[in-house]
Design a protein around this motif. Sequence first.
Motif, PDB file in Angstrom:
ATOM      1  N   ARG A 194       0.813  -1.210   0.000  1.00 42.91           N
ATOM      2  CA  ARG A 194       0.000   0.000   0.000  1.00 42.91           C
ATOM      3  C   ARG A 194       0.857   1.275   0.000  1.00 42.91           C
ATOM      4  O   ARG A 194       0.536   2.247  -0.650  1.00 42.91           O
ATOM      5  CB  ARG A 194      -0.938  -0.011   1.212  1.00 42.91           C
ATOM      6  N   SER A 195       1.975   1.254   0.743  1.00 44.44           N
ATOM      7  CA  SER A 195       2.751   2.493   0.888  1.00 44.44           C
ATOM      8  C   SER A 195       3.793   2.663  -0.204  1.00 44.44           C
ATOM      9  O   SER A 195       4.433   3.702  -0.295  1.00 44.44           O
ATOM     10  CB  SER A 195       3.447   2.503   2.256  1.00 44.44           C
ATOM     11  N   VAL A 196       3.970   1.647  -1.037  1.00 42.48           N
ATOM     12  CA  VAL A 196       5.114   1.659  -1.937  1.00 42.48           C
ATOM     13  C   VAL A 196       4.992   2.698  -3.064  1.00 42.48           C
ATOM     14  O   VAL A 196       5.974   3.226  -3.544  1.00 42.48           O
ATOM     15  CB  VAL A 196       5.350   0.244  -2.513  1.00 42.48           C
ATOM     16  N   GLU A 197       3.754   2.999  -3.458  1.00 46.94           N
ATOM     17  CA  GLU A 197       3.521   3.895  -4.592  1.00 46.94           C
ATOM     18  C   GLU A 197       4.349   5.177  -4.540  1.00 46.94           C
ATOM     19  O   GLU A 197       4.978   5.570  -5.511  1.00 46.94           O
ATOM     20  CB  GLU A 197       2.036   4.279  -4.644  1.00 46.94           C
ATOM     21  N   THR A 198       4.350   5.817  -3.374  1.00 45.04           N
ATOM     22  CA  THR A 198       4.948   7.148  -3.294  1.00 45.04           C
ATOM     23  C   THR A 198       6.476   7.126  -3.340  1.00 45.04           C
ATOM     24  O   THR A 198       7.083   8.117  -3.721  1.00 45.04           O
ATOM     25  CB  THR A 198       4.506   7.856  -1.996  1.00 45.04           C
ATOM     26  N   VAL A 199       7.086   6.032  -2.931  1.00 39.95           N
ATOM     27  CA  VAL A 199       8.550   6.032  -2.866  1.00 39.95           C
ATOM     28  C   VAL A 199       9.204   5.217  -3.978  1.00 39.95           C
ATOM     29  O   VAL A 199      10.424   5.217  -4.090  1.00 39.95           O
ATOM     30  CB  VAL A 199       9.052   5.508  -1.502  1.00 39.95           C
ATOM     31  N   THR A 200       8.403   4.556  -4.800  1.00 42.25           N
ATOM     32  CA  THR A 200       8.964   3.646  -5.800  1.00 42.25           C
ATOM     33  C   THR A 200      10.055   4.286  -6.652  1.00 42.25           C
ATOM     34  O   THR A 200      11.148   3.737  -6.789  1.00 42.25           O
ATOM     35  CB  THR A 200       7.845   3.120  -6.717  1.00 42.25           C
ATOM     36  N   SER A 201       9.783   5.477  -7.196  1.00 46.35           N
ATOM     37  CA  SER A 201      10.772   6.063  -8.102  1.00 46.35           C
ATOM     38  C   SER A 201      12.067   6.369  -7.353  1.00 46.35           C
ATOM     39  O   SER A 201      13.158   6.171  -7.894  1.00 46.35           O
ATOM     40  CB  SER A 201      10.217   7.320  -8.767  1.00 46.35           C
ATOM     41  N   GLY A 202      11.936   6.832  -6.106  1.00 45.58           N
ATOM     42  CA  GLY A 202      13.139   7.104  -5.325  1.00 45.58           C
ATOM     43  C   GLY A 202      13.947   5.849  -5.065  1.00 45.58           C
ATOM     44  O   GLY A 202      15.158   5.815  -5.292  1.00 45.58           O
ATOM     45  N   VAL A 203      13.280   4.803  -4.619  1.00 46.73           N
ATOM     46  CA  VAL A 203      13.964   3.541  -4.320  1.00 46.73           C
ATOM     47  C   VAL A 203      14.645   3.002  -5.574  1.00 46.73           C
ATOM     48  O   VAL A 203      15.812   2.602  -5.553  1.00 46.73           O
ATOM     49  CB  VAL A 203      12.969   2.511  -3.763  1.00 46.73           C
ATOM     50  N   LEU A 204      13.908   3.023  -6.690  1.00 50.57           N
ATOM     51  CA  LEU A 204      14.466   2.490  -7.933  1.00 50.57           C
ATOM     52  C   LEU A 204      15.719   3.247  -8.341  1.00 50.57           C
ATOM     53  O   LEU A 204      16.745   2.649  -8.681  1.00 50.57           O
ATOM     54  CB  LEU A 204      13.426   2.565  -9.053  1.00 50.57           C
ATOM     55  N   TRP A 205      15.652   4.570  -8.282  1.00 53.57           N
ATOM     56  CA  TRP A 205      16.806   5.344  -8.768  1.00 53.57           C
ATOM     57  C   TRP A 205      18.013   5.220  -7.859  1.00 53.57           C
ATOM     58  O   TRP A 205      19.151   5.169  -8.323  1.00 53.57           O
ATOM     59  CB  TRP A 205      16.430   6.807  -9.030  1.00 53.57           C
ATOM     60  N   VAL A 206      17.767   5.166  -6.560  1.00 51.31           N
ATOM     61  CA  VAL A 206      18.902   4.943  -5.651  1.00 51.31           C
ATOM     62  C   VAL A 206      19.553   3.595  -5.983  1.00 51.31           C
ATOM     63  O   VAL A 206      20.782   3.476  -6.066  1.00 51.31           O
ATOM     64  CB  VAL A 206      18.443   4.980  -4.174  1.00 51.31           C
ATOM     65  N   THR A 207      18.704   2.589  -6.222  1.00 50.26           N
ATOM     66  CA  THR A 207      19.230   1.269  -6.568  1.00 50.26           C
ATOM     67  C   THR A 207      20.062   1.321  -7.854  1.00 50.26           C
ATOM     68  O   THR A 207      21.183   0.806  -7.904  1.00 50.26           O
ATOM     69  CB  THR A 207      18.060   0.286  -6.757  1.00 50.26           C
ATOM     70  N   PHE A 208      19.514   1.958  -8.880  1.00 55.91           N
ATOM     71  CA  PHE A 208      20.235   2.040 -10.160  1.00 55.91           C
ATOM     72  C   PHE A 208      21.543   2.788  -9.997  1.00 55.91           C
ATOM     73  O   PHE A 208      22.584   2.405 -10.553  1.00 55.91           O
ATOM     74  CB  PHE A 208      19.373   2.742 -11.219  1.00 55.91           C
ATOM     75  N   VAL A 209      21.489   3.889  -9.248  1.00 51.45           N
ATOM     76  CA  VAL A 209      22.682   4.720  -9.097  1.00 51.45           C
ATOM     77  C   VAL A 209      23.787   3.947  -8.371  1.00 51.45           C
ATOM     78  O   VAL A 209      24.940   3.944  -8.793  1.00 51.45           O
ATOM     79  CB  VAL A 209      22.324   6.020  -8.335  1.00 51.45           C
ATOM     80  N   PHE A 210      23.418   3.248  -7.287  1.00 52.93           N
ATOM     81  CA  PHE A 210      24.427   2.500  -6.539  1.00 52.93           C
ATOM     82  C   PHE A 210      24.988   1.343  -7.365  1.00 52.93           C
ATOM     83  O   PHE A 210      26.200   1.163  -7.450  1.00 52.93           O
ATOM     84  CB  PHE A 210      23.835   1.964  -5.230  1.00 52.93           C
ATOM     85  N   ALA A 211      24.074   0.580  -7.975  1.00 58.09           N
ATOM     86  CA  ALA A 211      24.536  -0.544  -8.794  1.00 58.09           C
ATOM     87  C   ALA A 211      25.379  -0.032  -9.958  1.00 58.09           C
ATOM     88  O   ALA A 211      26.385  -0.632 -10.326  1.00 58.09           O
ATOM     89  CB  ALA A 211      23.345  -1.343  -9.303  1.00 58.09           C
ATOM     90  N   GLY A 212      24.969   1.101 -10.517  1.00 58.82           N
ATOM     91  CA  GLY A 212      25.711   1.692 -11.632  1.00 58.82           C
ATOM     92  C   GLY A 212      27.128   2.053 -11.226  1.00 58.82           C
ATOM     93  O   GLY A 212      28.079   1.813 -11.969  1.00 58.82           O
ATOM     94  N   THR A 213      27.283   2.632 -10.033  1.00 54.74           N
ATOM     95  CA  THR A 213      28.622   2.996  -9.557  1.00 54.74           C
ATOM     96  C   THR A 213      29.515   1.774  -9.468  1.00 54.74           C
ATOM     97  O   THR A 213      30.674   1.801  -9.864  1.00 54.74           O
ATOM     98  CB  THR A 213      28.539   3.635  -8.164  1.00 54.74           C
ATOM     99  N   LEU A 214      28.916   0.697  -8.937  1.00 57.82           N
ATOM    100  CA  LEU A 214      29.664  -0.546  -8.816  1.00 57.82           C
ATOM    101  C   LEU A 214      30.164  -1.005 -10.191  1.00 57.82           C
ATOM    102  O   LEU A 214      31.337  -1.336 -10.372  1.00 57.82           O
ATOM    103  CB  LEU A 214      28.750  -1.604  -8.208  1.00 57.82           C
TER     104      LEU A 214
END
Lengths: 58, 243, 242
Positions: B68-88
């Motif tokens: 239920r709560s995921v809608e509002t933070v999804t884009s933030g979580v996804l981009w943090v994930t991409f950015v960190f994995a990308g750095t690696l």
Amino acid sequence: MVRAVTPDTFSFMVLGYAVILGTMAAYTISLMLRSRRINIELRMLEDAQARERESQTR
Amino acid sequence: MAEDRSPTVLRIDGGREAGIRRYFRAISAIVWKDLAAELRSRELMSAMLVFALLVILIFNFALELSVRSVETVTSGVLWVTFVFAGTLGLGRSMAIEKDRGCLDGLLLVPVDRSALYFGKLLGNLIFMLVVEAIVLPLYSLLFSVNLFDPRLLLVILLGSVGYSAVGTLLASMAVQTRTRDMLLPILLFPIVLPVVVAAVKASNAIQQSLEMATIWPWLNLLIAFDVIFVAAAFMLFDFVVEE
Amino acid sequence: MAAGDANRSMEPMPILLKVLSGFSVALFSVALYMVWFYAPREVVMGEVQRVFYFHVAAGWVGALAFLVTAIAGAIYLLREESRWDLLALSSVEIGVVFILINIVSGSIWAKPIWGTWWTWDPRLITATIMELIYIAYLMLRQGIDDPRRRARFGAVYGIAGFISVPITFLSIRLLRTIHPLVFGGEGGSLAGSFNMEPPMFLTFMISLLAFTFVFVTLLWHRYRLQLRAEQLEQTKMKLLLE
């Protein structure tokens, strides 16, 4: 007409300028200290070089 | 007909055409080299993927993500994930070049240095896109959100292009320093921030299905940033690999 | 020790630099006097509004310093003359100091006016990002031993950072801002903005001018310091090789 009383924010002004002037002074002092240390080292090195040269010519 | 009259002109033209072809061949050779090496070892992708999943896992606990709560933070979580994995991925892909001496070999090839840049950029971009292509469906499965909006995919593509463009330039600098992996995120994050901001905002607007009027400015901004960063990195890359 | 001894290795301070230093100190004192005693007290915010003059001037110096770094870096990449790199490094250091002053003094101004030390406002974020970029610049240089590579990478990062700062501001600006806009605009009704009376404007301009002079003076001194530091390194290397 109601006129709002000017708030007393004098202490914040003093704090602000203490930080501004303090940081600038600290940086200037650090420049002077670094400069002096380098001058001392340079002079020591060059004296050592000169002494070496002297001893070689003798 | 022109052949007997002005052979020199023809040779120059032919030379230029061969040069362009050689340029693109060099780019594709670098990309294939990276992909082939990766297919053999699978080091980079597996590390990036596992890392990405771990980041999502940590977010799940840190933010108490629920369906239920995921809608509002999804884009933030996804981009943090991409950015960190990308750095690696960026750090590793450039470190391999440096350690195996590939970079020095590539520099000997008589082709413009920027071919090297675009080759590495494409390689890094592909790795990032593959990770994203796996993370996205997994994420929508785990949290029951629909992420298959073509506009969202476009935003993710554009964001990844900008991120890899800056990342490739800065990673090739970072691997040539003493502090290496430690330095890359510190160099990269503050500079690439505008791309991430625009990407998160655009994704968020799409995620909350706002009208196109609110999405367009971010999308345009993202495109403009991509162009600026690719152009700047392309011009500066020459000086980073010059020895 | 003879006086000539000291000049053997070090160039004496140029007359122009001495004059410039004196003038900068004098102008800075004038600006400080005007800020404290000439400019009228702002009615809504009270005394704390006086922070504004040096707060903005410090931000201006920071931005100017990073511009100098980007330009010096570009010239270095074109000419490969180490003095441009020394200039770029000197300028970054001063910029980092002044943006720090800008951020901290802004925070002190914000506390009584906005009721908080910090807000996530575009200008605050941009200033902080700028500070982080140039701290990263200094860390990058520290990680490289080869002086020519250090100079090249510094130039590249200085240019990339300077391209990034305005677009960071632009991208965050798309969100709403609560920062006062000094020169008119739509910010009139926002907390913290004020109408500048002529004496205030004059004080502001003198402050900007004084800080610009202080910047040039500091930059020159810092550059000379760096020159001597390089000289010291070279002498050491020479001694080691002998």
